[in-house]
Write an enzyme that holds these catalytic residues in place. Structure first.
Site, PDB file in Angstrom:
ATOM      1  N   LYS A 243     -22.544  42.198  10.073  1.00 42.97           N
ATOM      2  CA  LYS A 243     -21.968  43.519   9.804  1.00 42.97           C
ATOM      3  C   LYS A 243     -21.935  43.837   8.305  1.00 42.97           C
ATOM      4  CE  LYS A 243     -17.642  43.831  10.855  1.00 42.97           C
ATOM      5  NZ  LYS A 243     -17.067  43.797   9.487  1.00 42.97           N
TER       6      LYS A 243
ATOM      7  N   ARG B  40      -9.149  47.706  14.728  1.00 38.65           N
ATOM      8  CA  ARG B  40      -9.356  46.468  15.475  1.00 38.65           C
ATOM      9  C   ARG B  40      -8.524  46.426  16.755  1.00 38.65           C
ATOM     10  NH1 ARG B  40      -9.660  41.587  10.987  1.00 38.65           N
ATOM     11  NH2 ARG B  40     -11.405  42.424   9.793  1.00 38.65           N
TER      12      ARG B  40
ATOM     13  N   ARG C 159     -22.539  27.758   8.366  1.00 37.97           N
ATOM     14  CA  ARG C 159     -22.265  28.388   7.069  1.00 37.97           C
ATOM     15  C   ARG C 159     -21.667  27.393   6.080  1.00 37.97           C
ATOM     16  NH1 ARG C 159     -19.423  34.138   8.458  1.00 37.97           N
ATOM     17  NH2 ARG C 159     -17.730  32.693   9.005  1.00 37.97           N
TER      18      ARG C 159
ATOM     19  N   ARG D 296     -15.685  26.333   5.329  1.00 41.51           N
ATOM     20  CA  ARG D 296     -14.368  26.903   5.572  1.00 41.51           C
ATOM     21  C   ARG D 296     -13.666  26.166   6.699  1.00 41.51           C
ATOM     22  NH1 ARG D 296     -14.533  33.384   6.112  1.00 41.51           N
ATOM     23  NH2 ARG D 296     -12.948  32.748   7.626  1.00 41.51           N
TER      24      ARG D 296
ATOM     25  N   ARG E 217     -11.726  32.869  17.772  1.00 44.75           N
ATOM     26  CA  ARG E 217     -11.824  34.141  17.058  1.00 44.75           C
ATOM     27  C   ARG E 217     -12.693  35.133  17.826  1.00 44.75           C
ATOM     28  NH1 ARG E 217     -14.105  31.682  11.782  1.00 44.75           N
ATOM     29  NH2 ARG E 217     -14.578  33.827  11.198  1.00 44.75           N
TER      30      ARG E 217
END
Length: 304
Positions: free
Chosen positions: A95, A171, A206, A235, A246
């Site tokens: 996004k 959201r 990532r 992370r 999530r």
């Protein structure tokens, strides 16, 4: 599916159309016309402060034996309404990349609720102070605070003049309802769709370079050198277990939000390369703009 008069199911790659000034012709004389269009054009000159907007007969050419009708040519003052776009996508859906490409081409103001929140906290504003209190206690920032931040940003002159791209917000159904009650309704709701296994792979792979802040991916965008690879970090929430949690939350929220924007939602296949994703989005936005320009650029001819 039709959105704002556009049938998105039949969209092909748009062909940019030249944009000409819209002109309105009116005559105040019933005298005989000129012998040729060329003669008429030769007797017109710009007289407005903006030479593109107004034309009239040049009096210095009045010695011509031909009497031309007194035409007043006025450009249409109608300007297409700026685009108002919302975009949503799961974590690692790409996004952020698409937001950059959209704003670069269409000049929309990129508005991210997360960025606004961080900026307000850094500035020490009243909204930022209130938000920080909740965050320090590990609580979610109330909708009323975030909605207020978003509202104030969308009301700024650049957003009003150039249009806006609201990134990842609303959201929840309550946030969408609050925005609607404040008068903010998008022309289009873009939803990036990526299979869950692809999203998990993107997130788990990532890595962050703590020195430069650059994001790498072990498979799709590996570090340039072994030295960089050695210092990369992950992370704490970029694990398979946490990303699936999530994603579950995201899917629940986006389904509720979509109920508000069913008629203007465009689903984009987001598992292809970023260029191909943008090609899909670009086709939709270009078609929407073309429709607006056609509506606002109508010609009017009046006899004076």
């Amino acid at each position: 599916m039709a959105v704002c008069g556009v049938n998105f199911s039949t969209i092909t790659q748009p062909r940019p159309q030249p944009c000409y000034p819209s002109l309105s012709l009116s005559s105040s004389s019933s005298s005989s016309p000129l012998n040729s269009p060329k003669s008429l054009i030769s007797q017109l000159s710009f007289v407005s402060n903006n030479p593109n907007l107004s034309l009239r007969r040049d009096r210095t050419l009045a010695r011509s034996r031909l009497r031309a009708p007194n035409f007043k040519v006025i450009a249409s003052a109608n300007k297409p309404e700026p685009l108002k776009i919302m975009i949503s996508g799961a974590p690692a859906s790409g996004k952020g990349t698409q937001c950059e490409l959209i704003t670069q081409k269409y000049g929309l103001v990129h508005v991210s609720a997360g960025d606004l929140l961080r900026a307000e906290i850094a500035a020490g504003s009243e909204n930022g102070r209130r938000a920080k209190e909740f965050m320090e206690k590990g609580k979610l920032v109330p909708d009323e605070i975030v909605v207020t931040m978003v509202k104030e940003r969308l009301l700024q002159s650049d957003s009003q003049e150039n249009g806006w791209l609201l990134d990842g917000y609303p959201r929840s159904l309550s946030q969408a309802t609050a925005l609607k009650e404040l008068g903010f309704e998008p022309d289009l709701f873009i939803l990036l769709e990526v299979p869950e296994d692809t999203l998990v792979e993107r997130v788990v792979g990532r890595r962050l370079d703590p020195v430069t802040g650059k994001i790498y991916h072990l498979k799709y965008s590996p570090p340039e050198t072994e030295e960089i690879a050695a210092r990369l970090t992950q992370r704490f929430d970029d694990t398979e277990e946490k990303v699936k949690l999530r994603l579950r939350t995201h899917h629940q929220n986006v389904e509720a939000v979509l109920s508000m924007y069913t008629d203007i939602t465009v689903k984009i296949h987001g598992s292809v390369c970023k260029e191909d994703v943008f090609t899909q989005i670009d086709a939709v936005l270009a078609e929407l703009l073309e429709q607006r320009q056609a509506t606002s650029g109508s010609f009017a001819a009046k006899k004076m």
